[in-house]
Scaffold this motif. Structure first.
Motif, PDB file in Angstrom:
ATOM      1  N   GLY A  91      -1.326   3.886 -12.764  1.00  0.00           N
ATOM      2  CA  GLY A  91      -1.314   2.573 -13.381  1.00  0.00           C
ATOM      3  C   GLY A  91      -1.114   2.651 -14.882  1.00  0.00           C
ATOM      4  N   GLU A 127      -0.171  -3.620  -8.550  1.00  0.00           N
ATOM      5  CA  GLU A 127      -0.821  -3.058  -9.738  1.00  0.00           C
ATOM      6  C   GLU A 127      -2.118  -2.348  -9.363  1.00  0.00           C
ATOM      7  OE1 GLU A 127      -1.035  -6.568 -12.205  1.00  0.00           O
ATOM      8  OE2 GLU A 127       0.764  -5.975 -13.314  1.00  0.00           O
ATOM      9  N   GLU A 128      -2.864  -2.905  -8.429  1.00  0.00           N
ATOM     10  CA  GLU A 128      -4.077  -2.240  -7.959  1.00  0.00           C
ATOM     11  C   GLU A 128      -3.739  -0.919  -7.265  1.00  0.00           C
ATOM     12  OE1 GLU A 128      -6.203  -4.922  -5.482  1.00  0.00           O
ATOM     13  OE2 GLU A 128      -6.989  -6.119  -7.162  1.00  0.00           O
ATOM     14  N   ASP A 177      -2.930   1.710  -9.818  1.00  0.00           N
ATOM     15  CA  ASP A 177      -4.179   2.139 -10.457  1.00  0.00           C
ATOM     16  C   ASP A 177      -4.916   3.135  -9.567  1.00  0.00           C
ATOM     17  OD1 ASP A 177      -3.711   0.590 -12.645  1.00  0.00           O
ATOM     18  OD2 ASP A 177      -5.135  -0.993 -12.122  1.00  0.00           O
ATOM     19  N   ASP A 178      -5.011   2.807  -8.278  1.00  0.00           N
ATOM     20  CA  ASP A 178      -5.720   3.675  -7.344  1.00  0.00           C
ATOM     21  C   ASP A 178      -5.035   5.031  -7.206  1.00  0.00           C
ATOM     22  OD1 ASP A 178      -7.555   1.680  -6.905  1.00  0.00           O
ATOM     23  OD2 ASP A 178      -6.631   0.983  -5.038  1.00  0.00           O
ATOM     24  N   ARG A 225      -1.840  -3.352 -17.517  1.00  0.00           N
ATOM     25  CA  ARG A 225      -1.430  -4.394 -16.590  1.00  0.00           C
ATOM     26  C   ARG A 225      -0.711  -5.525 -17.300  1.00  0.00           C
ATOM     27  NH1 ARG A 225      -5.017  -5.393 -11.406  1.00  0.00           N
ATOM     28  NH2 ARG A 225      -5.503  -3.262 -10.878  1.00  0.00           N
ATOM     29  N   ARG A 278      -0.180  -8.453  -7.884  1.00  0.00           N
ATOM     30  CA  ARG A 278      -1.545  -8.016  -8.153  1.00  0.00           C
ATOM     31  C   ARG A 278      -1.898  -6.794  -7.298  1.00  0.00           C
ATOM     32  NH1 ARG A 278      -6.235  -8.091  -5.936  1.00  0.00           N
ATOM     33  NH2 ARG A 278      -5.482  -9.256  -4.125  1.00  0.00           N
ATOM     34  N   THR A 279      -1.539  -6.842  -6.024  1.00  0.00           N
ATOM     35  CA  THR A 279      -1.854  -5.731  -5.125  1.00  0.00           C
ATOM     36  C   THR A 279      -1.086  -4.473  -5.510  1.00  0.00           C
ATOM     37  OG1 THR A 279      -2.179  -7.355  -3.361  1.00  0.00           O
ATOM     38  CG2 THR A 279      -2.029  -5.061  -2.699  1.00  0.00           C
ATOM     39  N   HIS A 316       0.864  -1.180   0.000  1.00  0.00           N
ATOM     40  CA  HIS A 316       0.000   0.000   0.000  1.00  0.00           C
ATOM     41  C   HIS A 316       0.901   1.230   0.000  1.00  0.00           C
ATOM     42  CE1 HIS A 316       0.855   0.780   4.254  1.00  0.00           C
ATOM     43  NE2 HIS A 316       0.725  -0.529   4.427  1.00  0.00           N
TER      44      HIS A 316
END
Length: 283
Positions: A262, A253-254, A257-258, A265, A250-251, A210
């Motif tokens: 991003g 990349e998310e 994006d947030d 993918r 995966r996290t 994060h």
């Protein structure tokens, strides 16, 4: 002082931890030196000094500035329910603690990173350095009280584990203090992604991707990490393992994006036997 507290005192006076199979972190070389507490460090702007797994402070030890992470106390049996019936009988609370307590999780991950960097002769850095562990003095504990820190806040006063373990030494890790800010550009993102992939290849799953866990390109915290060997992996199906091995990427990349950073993918990562050597036996 009961036997459990005495054992925790013995552990924190050791030269390296944890006392289980796998990587071990050495004690901070100057752990007997006094700590000058400067100020709390709050990497997440939306949080007060309430702590997650612990509390981070800017400190000075022997005229050098560090980030000191002070850990909350952790019940060894917290993840007992994640073990199957056979492993649940075989894994002791102490082994479960050494693998899942955020303090010991960081000790193991940082030790693995240091060992693998030395093996490779790797100069490039992906994570803020950790210089070792130490136990706080009673004087240091009083400083924490003045800051309003409660390391037992996750346990009610009548909790049986708290009643047995209260009085144990307060654990801390001495880390690199990174002061400067960094622009998050394409190069920074590549560096961050490379670091996550490198740690995964070296048998470390971060489990905590994060924005607040990064300072520019550098990962700051490994309190949720899993480092092989790890008792929870020994109870997982191959299918679940395949999902877990892709979770950090995966996290990440998310997260990008947030953050509005991003890009297209990458394809979902395939399960590779050459990565996480030996993972196939955990099923």
């Amino acid at each position: 002082m009961n036997s459990y507290v005495k054992e925790n005192c013995r552990l924190l006076s050791s030269l390296e931890l944890p006392e289980c199979d796998g990587p071990k972190l050495k004690a901070f070389p100057d752990r007997g030196s006094p700590i000058t507490w400067i100020e709390p460090i709050n990497p997440r702007s939306d949080q007060s000094l309430s702590g997650g797994q612990g509390y981070v402070f800017k400190v000075e030890i022997n005229s050098k500035i560090y980030a000191l992470k002070v850990f909350k106390f952790f019940k060894p049996s917290t993840y007992r329910g994640s073990l199957g019936p056979i492993r649940g009988r075989n894994v002791t609370d102490r082994e479960l603690e050494f693998h899942t307590d955020p303090f010991y999780a960081e000790c193991r991950a940082y030790a693995q990173i240091k060992a693998q960097r030395e093996i490779q002769g790797l100069k490039r850095k992906y994570i803020a350095e950790c210089y070792g562990f130490l136990a706080l003095t009673k004087a240091d504990e009083r400083v924490l009280e003045e800051y309003g820190v409660d390391l037992w806040c996750d346990f009610p006063s009548n909790d049986p584990y708290r009643n047995r373990a209260e009085g144990s030494p307060v654990r801390a890790l001495v880390k690199e203090y990174i002061e400067e800010d960094f622009d998050i550009d394409e190069g920074t993102l590549k560096h961050m992604m490379s670091g996550i992939k490198w740690m995964n290849r070296k048998n470390i799953l971060v489990n905590d991707i994060h924005p607040g866990n990064f300072k520019g390109p550098y990962l700051l915290d490994l309190g949720s990490s899993w480092t092989k060997p790890h008792c929870l992996w020994e109870n997982m199906s191959r299918r679940k393992m395949r999902v877990i091995l892709q979770e950090d990427i995966r996290t990440f990349e998310e997260m990008t994006d947030d953050m509005g950073l991003g890009r297209r993918r990458s394809p979902r990562l395939p399960y590779r036997r050459e990565s996480w050597a030996g993972a196939e036996k955990y099923h």
